[in-house]
Design an enzyme around this catalytic site. Structure first.
Site, PDB file in Angstrom:
ATOM      1  N   HIS A 105      41.837  25.037  69.145  1.00 26.77           N
ATOM      2  CA  HIS A 105      42.422  25.740  67.921  1.00 26.77           C
ATOM      3  C   HIS A 105      41.701  26.670  66.964  1.00 26.77           C
ATOM      4  CE1 HIS A 105      44.931  29.279  66.908  1.00 26.77           C
ATOM      5  NE2 HIS A 105      44.521  29.285  65.696  1.00 26.77           N
ATOM      6  N   GLU A 106      41.476  25.574  65.644  1.00 22.59           N
ATOM      7  CA  GLU A 106      40.322  26.084  65.115  1.00 22.59           C
ATOM      8  C   GLU A 106      39.073  26.026  65.690  1.00 22.59           C
ATOM      9  OE1 GLU A 106      41.862  26.532  62.308  1.00 22.59           O
ATOM     10  OE2 GLU A 106      43.820  25.313  62.577  1.00 22.59           O
ATOM     11  N   HIS A 109      38.599  29.977  65.922  1.00 20.58           N
ATOM     12  CA  HIS A 109      38.139  30.910  64.724  1.00 20.58           C
ATOM     13  C   HIS A 109      36.797  30.912  64.352  1.00 20.58           C
ATOM     14  CE1 HIS A 109      42.786  31.463  63.660  1.00 20.58           C
ATOM     15  NE2 HIS A 109      42.600  30.011  64.003  1.00 20.58           N
TER      16      HIS A 109
END
Length: 239
Positions: A105-106, A109
């Site tokens: 998920h990071e 980003h």
């Protein structure tokens, strides 16, 4: 006595804000319990979360992003200024499906920034304004109440304060598509890159779904607080 107060109770708070605060508490509890549950489900490939994040970057042709360890639990984040993905102690070298979901998920980003994803560019642009607005909102509203003897000045202060608070609500709404998109990118990379088996993917998905609810709850709290302020002071200004 205004209709919003009855026997000393502020019904705008009880009806509007309190249910959303309860939702926020539940969402935070759920993300912790879900993470703890799937922290015990490990990848058959024994790939670490840091390695999985690097795979996501590579799959999307993103280079130059460092992956570092940061202290704490679920303190994971991507820092666009330093171009660094920081993974918490409970995630960095873990092979659990929960940790891999969070790390990917990071990385999502980081991919958003690299590819110029619109909503994240908008969020980055309004952060300075919303930070100032969030700091000024309540002081301005309180000053407006204190100077209520000067009706024009006090009303202006109150509504400028409410407008400043509204900026934080806008920020929360802009954050939602950013977070949802990062999770979609993470799950797609996990599936297409074969980072987890089909059964293991459920652990990563449920962890990210639980995390997404915290952002939904935070947005609901901010929105209902804004509505409450508007209801209270619009009524006050008519009296």
């Amino acid at each position: 006595m205004p209709m919003y107060y009855y026997y000393g109770f502020d019904w705008t708070y009880i009806v509007l804000v309190l249910p959303c605060l309860i939702l926020a508490v539940w969402a935070n509890s759920r993300v912790n319990s879900t993470f703890n549950k799937y922290s015990k489900q490990f990848s058959a490939r024994r790939i670490s979360a840091a390695q999985a994040a690097q795979r996501v970057l590579s799959m999307n042709g993103v280079t130059g992003v460092r992956i570092e360890r940061v202290a704490g639990k679920l303190t994971d984040h991507y820092d666009p200024k330093s171009n660094v993905i920081r993974l918490s102690d409970s995630v960095y070298d873990s092979c659990s499906t929960a940790a891999i979901g969070v790390a990917c998920h990071e990385a999502g980003h980081a991919v958003q920034y690299a590819q110029g994803y619109g909503p994240i560019k908008l969020r980055a642009a309004i952060i300075p304004i919303t930070n100032i607005g969030s700091k000024l909102a309540m002081p301005l509203i309180l000053l407006g109440i204190l100077f209520s003897a000067f009706s024009n000045v006090s009303s202006l202060m109150v509504y400028v304060g409410i407008a400043c608070f509204g900026l934080s609500v806008i920020f929360q709404f802009v954050t939602l598509p950013v977070e949802f998109n990062a999770s979609r990118r993470a799950i797609r990379a996990i599936e297409e890159g074969g980072l987890l088996t089909a059964e293991e993917q459920q652990g990563a998905k449920k962890t990210l779904q639980a995390a997404a609810m915290t952002y939904v709850a935070a947005t609901a709290v901010a929105l209902t607080q804004l509505l409450r302020l508007l209801m209270i002071f619009s009524r006050r200004s008519r009296n």
